[in-house]
Every structure is written in structure tokens, then in C-alpha cells.
Design a protein around this motif. Sequence first.
Motif, short mmCIF file in Angstrom:
data_model
loop_
_atom_site.label_atom_id
_atom_site.label_comp_id
_atom_site.label_asym_id
_atom_site.label_seq_id
_atom_site.Cartn_x
_atom_site.Cartn_y
_atom_site.Cartn_z
N LEU A 93 5.29 -9.74 9.61
CA LEU A 93 4.00 -9.59 10.29
C LEU A 93 2.92 -10.36 9.53
O LEU A 93 2.74 -10.19 8.34
CB LEU A 93 3.63 -8.10 10.37
CG LEU A 93 2.38 -7.80 11.18
CD1 LEU A 93 2.54 -8.29 12.60
CD2 LEU A 93 2.08 -6.31 11.17
N GLY A 94 2.22 -11.22 10.26
CA GLY A 94 1.17 -12.02 9.64
C GLY A 94 1.67 -13.35 9.12
O GLY A 94 0.87 -14.21 8.76
N ARG A 95 2.97 -13.56 9.05
CA ARG A 95 3.49 -14.87 8.62
C ARG A 95 4.82 -15.13 9.32
O ARG A 95 5.83 -15.47 8.69
CB ARG A 95 3.65 -14.94 7.10
CG ARG A 95 4.37 -13.73 6.54
CD ARG A 95 4.74 -13.92 5.10
NE ARG A 95 5.11 -12.63 4.55
CZ ARG A 95 4.27 -11.83 3.92
NH1 ARG A 95 3.04 -12.18 3.75
NH2 ARG A 95 4.68 -10.66 3.47
N LEU A 118 17.14 -11.27 2.30
CA LEU A 118 16.21 -10.70 1.33
C LEU A 118 16.60 -9.27 0.99
O LEU A 118 16.69 -8.90 -0.18
CB LEU A 118 14.79 -10.73 1.91
CG LEU A 118 13.73 -10.02 1.07
CD1 LEU A 118 13.44 -10.81 -0.18
CD2 LEU A 118 12.47 -9.80 1.85
N ARG A 167 8.63 -6.69 1.84
CA ARG A 167 7.71 -7.44 2.68
C ARG A 167 6.77 -8.30 1.85
O ARG A 167 6.48 -9.44 2.20
CB ARG A 167 6.90 -6.42 3.47
CG ARG A 167 6.02 -6.94 4.51
CD ARG A 167 5.25 -5.77 5.10
NE ARG A 167 3.84 -6.08 5.10
CZ ARG A 167 3.32 -6.98 5.87
NH1 ARG A 167 4.08 -7.62 6.73
NH2 ARG A 167 2.06 -7.27 5.83
N ALA A 183 1.24 1.03 5.73
CA ALA A 183 1.59 -0.36 5.44
C ALA A 183 2.42 -0.99 6.55
O ALA A 183 2.52 -2.20 6.62
CB ALA A 183 2.37 -0.43 4.13
N LEU A 184 3.03 -0.17 7.39
CA LEU A 184 3.96 -0.70 8.38
C LEU A 184 3.57 -0.24 9.78
O LEU A 184 2.99 0.83 9.96
CB LEU A 184 5.39 -0.23 8.08
CG LEU A 184 5.92 -0.58 6.69
CD1 LEU A 184 7.20 0.16 6.41
CD2 LEU A 184 6.13 -2.07 6.56
N ASP A 186 5.95 -15.62 -0.91
CA ASP A 186 6.02 -16.38 -2.15
C ASP A 186 4.73 -16.18 -2.97
O ASP A 186 4.04 -17.14 -3.31
CB ASP A 186 6.22 -17.88 -1.85
CG ASP A 186 6.82 -18.59 -3.05
OD1 ASP A 186 7.28 -17.89 -3.96
OD2 ASP A 186 6.81 -19.82 -3.07
N LEU A 224 7.27 -9.80 -0.79
CA LEU A 224 7.89 -10.94 -1.49
C LEU A 224 8.09 -12.15 -0.59
O LEU A 224 8.38 -13.24 -1.07
CB LEU A 224 9.24 -10.51 -2.06
CG LEU A 224 9.14 -9.32 -3.00
CD1 LEU A 224 10.50 -8.98 -3.55
CD2 LEU A 224 8.18 -9.61 -4.12
N TYR A 275 0.83 -1.20 0.00
CA TYR A 275 0.00 0.00 0.00
C TYR A 275 0.85 1.24 0.00
O TYR A 275 2.02 1.24 0.39
CB TYR A 275 -0.92 0.00 1.22
CG TYR A 275 -1.92 -1.11 1.19
CD1 TYR A 275 -3.08 -0.98 0.45
CD2 TYR A 275 -1.70 -2.28 1.88
CE1 TYR A 275 -4.00 -2.00 0.41
CE2 TYR A 275 -2.61 -3.31 1.85
CZ TYR A 275 -3.76 -3.17 1.11
OH TYR A 275 -4.65 -4.18 1.07
N ALA A 287 10.27 -7.55 12.30
CA ALA A 287 8.90 -7.83 12.73
C ALA A 287 7.90 -7.38 11.68
O ALA A 287 6.90 -8.05 11.43
CB ALA A 287 8.62 -7.14 14.06
#
Lengths: 452, 269
Positions: free
Chosen positions: B110-112, B132, B162, B97-98, B167, B164, B93, B106
Motif C-alpha cells: 500500500l502506497g508503493r 519477503l 511492510r 497500521a493495516l 528499501d 522493509l 505503528y 495489498a
Amino acid sequence: MTDQPPGGGSGGVDPERPLDVPEPPVTPGGPEQPEPSGSVVPPSAAVSQVDPRLVMRQQGFGGYLSEFKRRVRGGELGSLPVIFGLIVIWIVFWSLNDRFLSAQNLSNLSVQIASTGLISVGIVFVLLLGEIDLSIGSVSGLAAALLAVLNINHGWGDLASIFAAMGVGLGIGLIQGFFFAKVGVPAFVVTLAGLIGWLGLQLYVLGDQGTINLRYGGTIHKLTSYYFDQVIVGYVIAAVLVGLYAVSRYLEYRRRRDAGLAVVPVQDLALRTGLLAVIAFVVAYVLNQWKGTPLALLIFLGFVIVGDIVLRRTRYGRQIYAVGGGIEAARRAGVNVSFIRISVFMICSMMAALGGVFAASRIVSAGQSTGSGDVLTNAIAAAVIGGTSLFGGRGSTYSALLGMLVIGSISSGMDLQSVNSSVKLMITGAVLLAAVVLDSVSRRSQKASGRA
Amino acid sequence: MADTADSSGTPVLALSGVSKRFGAVQALSEVDLDVRAGEVVALVGDNGAGKSTLIKVIAGVGPPDSGTLTWEGRPVAVAKPHDAQALGIATVYQDLALCENLDVVANLFLGRELMRGIALDEVGMEKQATELLTTLSVKIPSVRIPVASLSGGQRQTVAISRSLLGDPKVVLLDEPTAALGVEQTAQVLDLIERLRDRGLGVIVISHNLDDVFAVADRIAVLRLGRNNGVFDRRTVSREDLLAAITGAIDNVVTRRQARKSGEDRGDQS
């Protein structure tokens, strides 16, 4: 990312990567990318490259000093002000009355702070979301009343009554969290309604009895009256705590080193462990000078430590911080914001109920005034004094412990001086204001130096 | 990914007849859009054309009132951001976004989050994050400082990196270069081409036609919430594209002509 293990990189060690490769120094400006667009840069061996712009701490004592100065300027005070404040408070009260630092008084203090401290651990979770729960005092009073009614009037077992009271706390959190997260009523209003409503239910549950006395010597009473009087127990617990801390820190150090990441110096680990060991064994020694290690303190410490591990080491805790730091970003990252909000309010109300159980245990009765008065303000004040931000996203459960020590010390010290309760209230209010001012000011200077 | 890397095959993601209404405003009406694997589709349009609304529809943040989403040939419902993530749609976004209080690692995960048992695998996450960011030539002082202390451009590169980690097969970029300096814009454009070369479908919203012509394969134009043409980058001229974006065919001159022809018929407007 085709060259990353997707998702569950267990152990975090890439088998295709040579370990312990000495990193080439990275020149300022970094490796530019002159290749034509579209080419994939192979991952370089310099895994933990350090940007030259990053201010690194120098080695040795001078390093600690300059780091400390930088932190003070940047508003990253952490728990330093509260520890400093606590030392000042102790010296002042000790100079006024040397019984203040006696083993008996400190032991009593440690039991006294457990009840409100447990409530404060819960409120830390809510404050991390940037929200507030005003109902915690009433919920603790209601839980104490239910505990007494079930245990004495209905003959429930001690443990069953305790768990029932905590279960009611969970239910209350579910209701309040639902209205906040799903209906969208501001938490302030929901819990203000709870503050009044649950107090009413507390009075209703107590009926015309007013006060119900609990059994002396029962499990409920023992929560705050049992002491491990064998001298060895305190030292063993201290040793286990220090040992666990040292081992976990060292394992983390080894894993980071093996993964080629930046590590803190070993001397640093040793220093921290040594400091913790000194504190733990001094506390154990002092407590053993009186009745021994209080069960209440151990339970309180247990919840503080477990709470901190949940917040910092689990996915759930990370999501709490994320919601507190940026709700939209968290939602877009796939965090279930409603679940986080409701569950946090459930934790808070459950801890409030447990705090109520301890309050009842301490005075061996539950009455109409249990959980009223300064319980709500003290619990919130403790969290804020200890360094948990009212603005959300920053703080830890240790702030409940530190803040309660400050508030408990002031209260206990003034009791020794036989200060009028009017003065006590004014001073506690001033301390709370000072803590919030510190929070706001440090937040502002953090923004200025980019560390919100 | 390789089996869908044929850019002439079925679209990875196709939208048809998507409509969305906010109160009295018809933000999107009957919009179609598709993206194939290994293709960069630029979504352009004037302010209020509905670009961000369309991105939100795809990302599951604002589900459409009507219309269908087709993922690899089969219709799917994307009602929550999680649905989109599960399919393999990553969204970057423009803002918000962060989480500023969390550090770079983190935020990236975030979320995974990577787990070791029930605990967070901080070492594994930091290692992957560093790798990365190194691969993408993203330069930030440290992966362990709070995002609040990064510059706007650094935050944007973190936000793109983030996307990427999961996958994904399709990446949505909402104005990825809006806040960036010259050099960082070039880095982001390189990054977009790298995504395409890896066989990802990329949808880019941009106001900057230079960026659009630099990376896009196809250019879809939205105007006032409707499709206003899909162009091939190699054949379309800048003037035609601008005309489609601004509706220059519908300008003062044409309106005057229309009014005149109306007056000729005796129709006073």
C-alpha cells in the motif's frame, strides 16, 4: 530489502530464481530458524508455500459444494444472494404474467435501468469510502435541466451540451468534496445541503418554463432510443467480451504459473468463461428478438466494466479501498486521503449528471421533477442490494448492475400487474431494508469468522 | 547503504531541540535524538513520556512546533508521511497500521504498489511478498487473505515486513512486541538485528526492558517530554535505567529531603 528488486520489478520474474521449481512439501510448523540471530536466511525455492492451516478447496464438484457451504457460514456471500433473489423475482413475475420474460419487456428493462444505473455506479465509489452522497438525485435533475436549456434555448450542440452537463457534475463534486475533505463537514450534511440547493438551482435554471422538450432523433434522444438492429452486432459484442475475459484470465493464469504462484485450476477458468459466454449470448439473443442491442445498455455496461477495472486494477482504485478499510492506515501509508475523497465525490457527481442526461433522453424532456422522487433511493438501494457495503471497503461496480436489475425487475413486474404506486414504494422499501439487513448480518458473521 | 554503515560516523537521522505542544500539554520540549546506520536505538520512557509523539514527529504524522531534523548531515523538513517515506524513513505503528479489508499483499504494498503500465502488477507483488515473508520466516496462512482474518501477532509481523519493502535507511518501530507471543517476540527481535546487520538505523520504542537489553546498542530515555539521558547498553545497569525512566532520583524520599531543607530555611510549603 537487498535481495528484492526495489520498486519496479517489471514482469515480476526474478532472473536469479529458477522457474518452475517443484516445491518441496512444507511440514506443519514450517522451517524453524535455528541459526544464530543476525544471519540472513537465503530465500528458499518454495515460493508459493501453502500453510497447512489454510483451508484449501478440494478438487471437483464436492470441492465447490464444501467451499459454498463455508462461504455461506462465513458471510462471504458475494453476489450469490442477489442472483438468487433475481431468479426468484423473475420466476414470480413470470408466473403472474408471462409477458414479463418477453423479449420486449426485457429489452425495455435494460434501457430503463441505464439512467439510475449510471448514477448507482458513481455512488458505489462513494460507498466504498464508507460515505454517502444524498445529492445525486438533485445533481442528475440539475444536469438534465442544464442539458435542455443549453441544447434547446441556447442552441448548443448535442454532444457539447452533454459534456457541459457532465462538467457541471464534476464541478459540483469538487465543491462538495472540498467541504467534506478539507473543511471536515460530514458528507451526510454536505450532500444533504446539496440535495436541497441543487434542486433549487435546477428550478432556477428551468425558470418559468417548467419543462423543456428535447429534439426527437437528436444525439441526446438516441442515447436511449438507438438500437443496433443488425443481429450480428449483439453477438459480436458478446463474443468480444467473452474473448477478452478468457484471454485476460488465461494470461493472468500463465503469469502466475510462471512466477511459481498458486493458480486456480484451468477447469475453473473454463467453467467461468463458459458461464459468462452462456449469459452473454442469451442476452444478445433475447435483445435481438426485439429491436436489437440497445446503445444505452452498452454505455451502462461500459461504465460498469471500466469502473470495475479502475477499482480493482489500478493504484487509484486500490487507494479507494484502502481509505474505505482504514483511513488512518491509508494516511500513514502515504495515500493522499483528501485527493481520494474529493476525486471520488467528483466521479459520483459526474456519474449522477450523466444519469440525469439519460433520464432526460428517455422521456425526451427535462422538467422540474427530473431527478426527484425515487432516483436517489433507487441508486443507493441498487448499490447496496448488489452487495456494496454501506460500511465502506467492500463492493464493486457490478453491484450497481445487479442491484438495478433487481429494482428494475420489481418495478417493471409490478407495472405489468398494474400495481398501485403506493404498493410499489412499500415493496421497494422492503427490498432495500432486506439488502441492508443482509449487509449488516453478513458483516457481523464476517467479523466472527475474521473476514471484515 | 554500505558507505554509511560506519556506526561511528555521522548520524543518518538527528533531531535537535524538538518541541511539540498539544493545547495545554507540552508533550515534547527540546528533545534531541540521533541514530546512525547499523545501530539500534531504543526509546524508552514511562506512559506519557512523549515517545509516540516523537515517533510521529519523525514519521511526518505530527510535525513539530520547533526544532530541526537533520538527514545525513543536512536539515530537512518532514511535514507529511510522504516526506519521511521519500527520505527513507519507514514507520511501523503500534495500531491502525493495516487496512483490514485488504489482503496481505495489498497491505504490504500500500502506497508503493508495483505497476505494469497503468495496471497493478498483482503477480509481481504477490511474488515479492511471498519471498519477503519467507525470508523473514513470517508464517501466515496465505498472502491472499484479508488482514482481518489474521491474529494480532501475525498482523504485527506483516506490519513490520511492510516497512522493509521501501528499501528504507531508518526504521521506526512503535512497541513492536507489545501484542506478541513469546516465539513471535523472538522472531521480531531477530528481525531487528537483521535490519541492523543490513546497515539500517533502527529506533525501537519498547516498554519491555528485556527486549531493550536484547537488541539495543544505545538506550535513550524520555521523561515527561524531556531527554533524561542516553545510555550505552553494555555499560548501563538495569537499575540506573529504571531510575532514569521512572525518575526515581525524584522519589518520595528525595522530595521529603528537599521539603525538610526548605523548612529549615523557614519556607512553609
